[in-house]
Design a protein around this motif. Structure first.
Motif, mmCIF file in Angstrom:
data_model
loop_
_atom_site.group_PDB
_atom_site.id
_atom_site.type_symbol
_atom_site.label_atom_id
_atom_site.label_comp_id
_atom_site.label_asym_id
_atom_site.label_seq_id
_atom_site.Cartn_x
_atom_site.Cartn_y
_atom_site.Cartn_z
ATOM 1 N N TRP A 52 2.107 3.566 9.275
ATOM 2 C CA TRP A 52 1.450 2.477 8.559
ATOM 3 C C TRP A 52 0.646 1.577 9.496
ATOM 4 O O TRP A 52 -0.299 0.921 9.059
ATOM 5 C CB TRP A 52 2.467 1.659 7.771
ATOM 6 N N TRP A 53 1.019 1.497 10.772
ATOM 7 C CA TRP A 53 0.220 0.719 11.714
ATOM 8 C C TRP A 53 -1.215 1.244 11.730
ATOM 9 O O TRP A 53 -2.174 0.475 11.684
ATOM 10 C CB TRP A 53 0.815 0.803 13.121
ATOM 11 N N PHE A 54 -1.364 2.554 11.806
ATOM 12 C CA PHE A 54 -2.701 3.153 11.840
ATOM 13 C C PHE A 54 -3.413 2.968 10.503
ATOM 14 O O PHE A 54 -4.579 2.551 10.457
ATOM 15 C CB PHE A 54 -2.596 4.647 12.173
ATOM 16 N N MET A 55 -2.717 3.262 9.408
ATOM 17 C CA MET A 55 -3.349 3.162 8.093
ATOM 18 C C MET A 55 -3.720 1.729 7.759
ATOM 19 O O MET A 55 -4.798 1.469 7.203
ATOM 20 C CB MET A 55 -2.417 3.745 7.031
ATOM 21 N N ALA A 56 -2.852 0.789 8.101
ATOM 22 C CA ALA A 56 -3.147 -0.618 7.835
ATOM 23 C C ALA A 56 -4.350 -1.079 8.647
ATOM 24 O O ALA A 56 -5.192 -1.836 8.154
ATOM 25 C CB ALA A 56 -1.932 -1.489 8.158
ATOM 26 N N GLY A 57 -4.434 -0.611 9.890
ATOM 27 C CA GLY A 57 -5.577 -0.969 10.726
ATOM 28 C C GLY A 57 -6.888 -0.499 10.120
ATOM 29 O O GLY A 57 -7.877 -1.255 10.080
ATOM 30 N N CYS A 58 -6.911 0.746 9.630
ATOM 31 C CA CYS A 58 -8.125 1.283 8.987
ATOM 32 C C CYS A 58 -8.480 0.494 7.728
ATOM 33 O O CYS A 58 -9.657 0.168 7.498
ATOM 34 C CB CYS A 58 -7.918 2.759 8.633
ATOM 35 N N ALA A 59 -7.464 0.186 6.919
ATOM 36 C CA ALA A 59 -7.705 -0.529 5.662
ATOM 37 C C ALA A 59 -8.214 -1.945 5.924
ATOM 38 O O ALA A 59 -9.173 -2.402 5.275
ATOM 39 C CB ALA A 59 -6.422 -0.576 4.836
ATOM 40 N N VAL A 60 -7.597 -2.645 6.868
ATOM 41 C CA VAL A 60 -8.023 -4.014 7.182
ATOM 42 C C VAL A 60 -9.447 -4.015 7.725
ATOM 43 O O VAL A 60 -10.271 -4.861 7.359
ATOM 44 C CB VAL A 60 -7.045 -4.667 8.190
ATOM 45 N N PHE A 61 -9.759 -3.061 8.610
ATOM 46 C CA PHE A 61 -11.113 -2.972 9.155
ATOM 47 C C PHE A 61 -12.131 -2.751 8.044
ATOM 48 O O PHE A 61 -13.188 -3.401 8.014
ATOM 49 C CB PHE A 61 -11.194 -1.833 10.173
ATOM 50 N N ALA A 62 -11.829 -1.848 7.114
ATOM 51 C CA ALA A 62 -12.756 -1.569 6.014
ATOM 52 C C ALA A 62 -12.932 -2.792 5.116
ATOM 53 O O ALA A 62 -14.053 -3.116 4.707
ATOM 54 C CB ALA A 62 -12.262 -0.380 5.198
ATOM 55 N N TRP A 68 -19.272 -1.448 1.258
ATOM 56 C CA TRP A 68 -19.722 -0.097 1.594
ATOM 57 C C TRP A 68 -18.674 0.643 2.406
ATOM 58 O O TRP A 68 -18.493 1.861 2.244
ATOM 59 C CB TRP A 68 -21.059 -0.142 2.348
ATOM 60 N N ALA A 69 -17.956 -0.068 3.271
ATOM 61 C CA ALA A 69 -16.912 0.572 4.084
ATOM 62 C C ALA A 69 -15.738 1.004 3.211
ATOM 63 O O ALA A 69 -15.134 2.058 3.445
ATOM 64 C CB ALA A 69 -16.435 -0.380 5.182
ATOM 65 N N ILE A 70 -15.410 0.203 2.202
ATOM 66 C CA ILE A 70 -14.329 0.554 1.281
ATOM 67 C C ILE A 70 -14.687 1.812 0.504
ATOM 68 O O ILE A 70 -13.866 2.737 0.347
ATOM 69 C CB ILE A 70 -14.043 -0.609 0.316
ATOM 70 N N VAL A 71 -15.913 1.863 -0.010
ATOM 71 C CA VAL A 71 -16.343 3.037 -0.775
ATOM 72 C C VAL A 71 -16.314 4.284 0.104
ATOM 73 O O VAL A 71 -15.816 5.339 -0.312
ATOM 74 C CB VAL A 71 -17.753 2.810 -1.370
ATOM 75 N N LEU A 72 -16.828 4.188 1.329
ATOM 76 C CA LEU A 72 -16.818 5.335 2.245
ATOM 77 C C LEU A 72 -15.397 5.739 2.611
ATOM 78 O O LEU A 72 -15.087 6.939 2.696
ATOM 79 C CB LEU A 72 -17.610 4.999 3.511
ATOM 80 N N LEU A 73 -14.529 4.764 2.845
ATOM 81 C CA LEU A 73 -13.141 5.066 3.207
ATOM 82 C C LEU A 73 -12.449 5.854 2.103
ATOM 83 O O LEU A 73 -11.796 6.878 2.365
ATOM 84 C CB LEU A 73 -12.376 3.772 3.488
ATOM 85 N N PHE A 74 -12.601 5.413 0.852
ATOM 86 C CA PHE A 74 -11.917 6.107 -0.239
ATOM 87 C C PHE A 74 -12.600 7.420 -0.603
ATOM 88 O O PHE A 74 -11.943 8.353 -1.089
ATOM 89 C CB PHE A 74 -11.768 5.185 -1.444
ATOM 90 N N ALA A 75 -13.913 7.515 -0.362
ATOM 91 C CA ALA A 75 -14.577 8.806 -0.546
ATOM 92 C C ALA A 75 -14.017 9.818 0.447
ATOM 93 O O ALA A 75 -13.759 10.985 0.095
ATOM 94 C CB ALA A 75 -16.083 8.657 -0.373
ATOM 95 N N PHE A 76 -13.820 9.391 1.683
ATOM 96 C CA PHE A 76 -13.231 10.279 2.695
ATOM 97 C C PHE A 76 -11.796 10.646 2.323
ATOM 98 O O PHE A 76 -11.387 11.811 2.436
ATOM 99 C CB PHE A 76 -13.256 9.608 4.057
ATOM 100 N N CYS A 77 -11.012 9.654 1.878
ATOM 101 C CA CYS A 77 -9.632 9.925 1.458
ATOM 102 C C CYS A 77 -9.601 10.922 0.305
ATOM 103 O O CYS A 77 -8.751 11.820 0.268
ATOM 104 C CB CYS A 77 -8.936 8.632 1.048
ATOM 105 N N SER A 78 -10.522 10.767 -0.644
ATOM 106 C CA SER A 78 -10.590 11.687 -1.779
ATOM 107 C C SER A 78 -10.927 13.100 -1.313
ATOM 108 O O SER A 78 -10.339 14.078 -1.785
ATOM 109 C CB SER A 78 -11.644 11.215 -2.792
ATOM 110 N N PHE A 79 -11.892 13.217 -0.399
ATOM 111 C CA PHE A 79 -12.270 14.535 0.109
ATOM 112 C C PHE A 79 -11.085 15.203 0.795
ATOM 113 O O PHE A 79 -10.785 16.386 0.536
ATOM 114 C CB PHE A 79 -13.436 14.401 1.094
ATOM 115 N N ALA A 80 -10.387 14.453 1.662
ATOM 116 C CA ALA A 80 -9.245 15.014 2.379
ATOM 117 C C ALA A 80 -8.112 15.368 1.420
ATOM 118 O O ALA A 80 -7.475 16.418 1.546
ATOM 119 C CB ALA A 80 -8.758 14.023 3.435
ATOM 120 N N ALA A 81 -7.846 14.492 0.446
ATOM 121 C CA ALA A 81 -6.775 14.746 -0.518
ATOM 122 C C ALA A 81 -7.113 15.939 -1.404
ATOM 123 O O ALA A 81 -6.242 16.773 -1.709
ATOM 124 C CB ALA A 81 -6.532 13.502 -1.370
#
Length: 314
Positions: A52-62, A68-81
C-alpha cells in the motif's frame, strides 16, 4: 495552491501517516512473537501495508497532479486488470477481433468519454454496445465451440475491469452545488473508505471471526465484515469534510459502498476458485495483481457514483 490542492495534500499526508502507524503496529505484533516464530496473519498484514505504500504514493501523486493524471492512472489500471482477467479465460482464433476491439477500441473509447464527461455514452458504451457488437465480431470469424462461454467472459471482463473502474474518474465530472471543482476529493474518499474497511475486515475477521459467510471461496467472516462496515462508516464520517456530505450522510453512504465492495471481492474470489488459482497476477509481491488489489473498488465505484449523482447533483 488552491483550497482543493491543500485539502488533497492534507489527505495525502494523513494517508501516509496512517500507513506509518500501520507499519509500526505490524512490527510491534511481529516483535511479540518468539524469535523463531512466524504468524501468517501478521506477515500477510505487513506485506499488504508494504504494498500500500507504493499504491498510495501513486494515487496521491495522481490526485495532486490533476484530473488528466487520474484518468490515465485508471485507464492503465483497467488495461492491466483486463489483461489479467482475460489471460484466465477460454479463447480461440475466432475471438481475436473481439479482443483487439476490447483492448484498443472499447477501453480507450470508454476513458475518452470519461475525459470529455460524456456521461450518457460512458454509461452505455460497454453494457449496451460492447455487449451487442463484440459477439458479432466473434461470430464473423466462426462461432466455434463454447461460443456463449467465451464471449460472456470477454463481456464481463470489460464490465468489471473497464466499465466499473471508469466510474472512479467519472466522479470528477459531477457538478455538485457549492462543491465547485473539489470532485477529485470524492475519489480519495471512496478509495480510503473501501481500503480502510477491507483492512479492518481482514484483521478483525482473523482475530475474532467465527462464522464464515462463504467458506468454500473466502475466509471472510460475519464478524469481520461487521467490524469492517462500522470502521468504514466511522472513517467516512471523519472524512466527511472533504465531501459534500455531512458526517451522518457520509457514514450512511459508507456502509453500502463498503458492503458492495465486499460482494465484489467474493465474486472475484469465486472466479479464482473456479479457475484453481490463488491470485489474478504477480505484479505486487505477496498480494497478486491489479484485480486482487482493486476488486472492491471496482464494484463499489458505480454504486457510489450513482448515489452521489442522484442525491447531490443539480
Amino acid at each position: 495552491m488552491t483550497e482543493t490542492s491543500n485539502d488533497m495534500l492534507l489527505v495525502g499526508l494523513a494517508v501516509l501517516g496512517l500507513l506509518f502507524l500501520a507499519s509500526i503496529g505490524g512490527e510491534v505484533l511481529r516483535a511479540r512473537l518468539a524469535a523463531d516464530e512466524t504468524h501468517p496473519t501478521v506477515e500477510t498484514y505487513l506485506t499488504r501495508v508494504q504494498s500500500w505504500w507504493f499504491m498510495a504514493g501513486c494515487a496521491v501523486f495522481a490526485l495532486l497532479t490533476g484530473p488528466w493524471a487520474i484518468v490515465l492512472l485508471f485507464a492503465f489500471c483497467s488495461f492491466a486488470a483486463l489483461r489479467e482477467f482475460l489471460t484466465l479465460t477460454t479463447k480461440t482464433k475466432a475471438d481475436h477481433w473481439a479482443l483487439v476491439a476490447a483492448f484498443y477500441v472499447i477501453l480507450p473509447g470508454q476513458y475518452a468519454l470519461v475525459w470529455f464527461n460524456q456521461t450518457g455514452l460512458a454509461t452505455t458504451l460497454i453494457p449496451v454496445y460492447a455487449f451487442l457488437f463484440l459477439p458479432i465480431l466473434s461470430a464473423l470469424r466462426g462461432a466455434g465451440k463454447a461460443f456463449l462461454e467465451r464471449i460472456s467472459e470477454t463481456q464481463w471482463a470489460l464490465m468489471i475491469c473497464v466499465f466499473c473502474a471508469s466510474h472512479v474518474p467519472l466522479l470528477i465530472g459531477l457538478e455538485i452545488e457549492g462543491y465547485g471543482e473539489r470532485s477529485l476529493l470524492l475519489i480519495a474518499w471512496l478509495v480510503l473508505i473501501v481500503q480502510l474497511g477491507d483492512l479492518m475486515e481482514y484483521f478483525a475477521g482473523r482475530r475474532i471471526g467465527k462464522r464464515k459467510i462463504a467458506s468454500e471461496i473466502s475466509p471472510k467472516t460475519l464478524e469481520g465484515i461487521a467490524c469492517g462496515t462500522l470502521f468504514a462508516m466511522a472513517a467516512g464520517a471523519l472524512l466527511s469534510w472533504i465531501t459534500p456530505f455531512n458526517p451522518l450522510q457520509a457514514a450512511i453512504m459508507a456502509a453500502p459502498v463498503f458492503l458492495v465492495g465486499v460482494g465484489g471481492n467474493l465474486v472475484l474470489a469465486s472466479i479464482k476458485t473456479d479457475r484453481g488459482i490463488r491470485n489474478w497476477g504477480h505484479l505486487i509481491p505477496g498480494q497478486g495483481g491489479f484485480v486482487d488489489q482493486l476488486d472492491s473498488v471496482f464494484f463499489a465505484a458505480p454504486l457510489f457514483y450513482h448515489m452521489t449523482r442522484f442525491f447531490w447533483t443539480t
